[in-house]
Design a protein around this motif. Structure first.
Motif, PDB file in Angstrom:
ATOM      1  N   TYR A 187      31.382 -51.796 -14.477  1.00  0.00           N
ATOM      2  CA  TYR A 187      30.968 -51.359 -15.819  1.00  0.00           C
ATOM      3  C   TYR A 187      29.993 -50.178 -15.761  1.00  0.00           C
ATOM      4  N   TRP A 188      29.772 -49.626 -14.581  1.00  0.00           N
ATOM      5  CA  TRP A 188      28.879 -48.474 -14.449  1.00  0.00           C
ATOM      6  C   TRP A 188      29.446 -47.268 -15.204  1.00  0.00           C
ATOM      7  N   ASN A 189      28.552 -46.391 -15.604  1.00  0.00           N
ATOM      8  CA  ASN A 189      28.893 -45.120 -16.259  1.00  0.00           C
ATOM      9  C   ASN A 189      29.616 -45.294 -17.589  1.00  0.00           C
ATOM     10  N   GLN A 190      29.271 -46.356 -18.311  1.00  0.00           N
ATOM     11  CA  GLN A 190      29.853 -46.595 -19.625  1.00  0.00           C
ATOM     12  C   GLN A 190      28.785 -46.705 -20.713  1.00  0.00           C
ATOM     13  N   GLY A 191      27.524 -46.407 -20.370  1.00  0.00           N
ATOM     14  CA  GLY A 191      26.444 -46.450 -21.353  1.00  0.00           C
ATOM     15  C   GLY A 191      25.901 -47.839 -21.632  1.00  0.00           C
ATOM     16  N   ILE A 192      26.313 -48.818 -20.854  1.00  0.00           N
ATOM     17  CA  ILE A 192      25.919 -50.203 -21.133  1.00  0.00           C
ATOM     18  C   ILE A 192      24.445 -50.442 -20.867  1.00  0.00           C
ATOM     19  N   ILE A 193      23.942 -50.007 -19.722  1.00  0.00           N
ATOM     20  CA  ILE A 193      22.513 -50.215 -19.428  1.00  0.00           C
ATOM     21  C   ILE A 193      21.654 -49.371 -20.355  1.00  0.00           C
ATOM     22  N   THR A 194      22.091 -48.168 -20.680  1.00  0.00           N
ATOM     23  CA  THR A 194      21.354 -47.342 -21.648  1.00  0.00           C
ATOM     24  C   THR A 194      21.209 -48.106 -22.961  1.00  0.00           C
ATOM     25  N   ASN A 195      22.291 -48.697 -23.422  1.00  0.00           N
ATOM     26  CA  ASN A 195      22.294 -49.486 -24.657  1.00  0.00           C
ATOM     27  C   ASN A 195      21.393 -50.721 -24.527  1.00  0.00           C
ATOM     28  N   ALA A 196      21.474 -51.422 -23.402  1.00  0.00           N
ATOM     29  CA  ALA A 196      20.646 -52.616 -23.192  1.00  0.00           C
ATOM     30  C   ALA A 196      19.158 -52.265 -23.182  1.00  0.00           C
ATOM     31  N   ILE A 197      18.809 -51.135 -22.559  1.00  0.00           N
ATOM     32  CA  ILE A 197      17.401 -50.716 -22.543  1.00  0.00           C
ATOM     33  C   ILE A 197      16.944 -50.360 -23.954  1.00  0.00           C
ATOM     34  N   GLU A 198      17.782 -49.695 -24.728  1.00  0.00           N
ATOM     35  CA  GLU A 198      17.435 -49.397 -26.127  1.00  0.00           C
ATOM     36  C   GLU A 198      17.079 -50.683 -26.861  1.00  0.00           C
TER      37      GLU A 198
END
Length: 176
Positions: free
Chosen positions: A97-108
């Motif tokens: 799931y890397w490079n799909q914006g998931i961690i960016t979204n989770a941190i938000e």
């Protein structure tokens, strides 16, 4: 590309197979600084570690599959006193799931929650060999503050150097 919808929630016993799925990935364990899961018992220990009020699993809403975790660890002063307005951010994500914006979204989502509970500052430690993780923090307006040595990381990452990132949550930005 459409952003995957995620949900942050507490870990459950039925998450064990999903935790093993990403916890057994060498790149994930090294990038997040934890011991790679090699057995179901290791995954059970990992699940117990995540079973606390400062840790959440990242669930993909469409499949209800746990694909990662995110934590706001308590931070302590040099004298051992818990700093209630400061937390240390940690996260891991299944490499599929890397490079799909998931961690960016989770941190938000986590920053919104931190503001809501009165956290004033969040820090994160990123191995110098992990520029993708550094970029995720920068997208969330974290600022690189220092380069430090973390001797205990050598057990997981074969290196000790980390960049310290921080994000200050201003009073006017906090949600009550």
């Amino acid at each position: 590309m459409k952003k995957k919808q995620i949900h942050l929630r507490r870990v459950r016993e039925q998450d064990l197979a999903d935790l093993f799925s990403y916890g057994s990935q060498k790149e994930v364990a090294q990038g997040a600084g934890f011991k790679q899961c090699r057995t179901k018992e290791d995954a059970l220990s990992f699940m117990k570690f995540l079973d606390n009020k400062f840790s959440w699993v990242i669930e993909e809403e469409a499949t209800q599959k746990v694909i990662g975790n995110i934590c706001l660890y308590e931070t302590v002063s040099a004298s051992g006193e818990i700093l209630s307005a400061k937390r240390t951010l940690g996260y891991a994500l299944n490499k599929n799931y890397w490079n799909q914006g998931i961690i960016t979204n989770a941190i938000e989502k986590m920053v919104i929650y931190a503001r809501h509970i009165g956290i004033m500052e969040i820090e994160a430690f990123v191995a110098i060999s992990n520029p993708a993780s550094a970029r995720v923090l920068e997208k969330n307006e974290f600022i690189a503050r220092d380069l430090i040595t973390l001797p205990f990381w050598k057990n997981f990452l074969q290196q000790e150097k980390a960049i310290v990132y921080y994000k200050k949550l201003d009073e006017k930005e906090r949600i009550y």
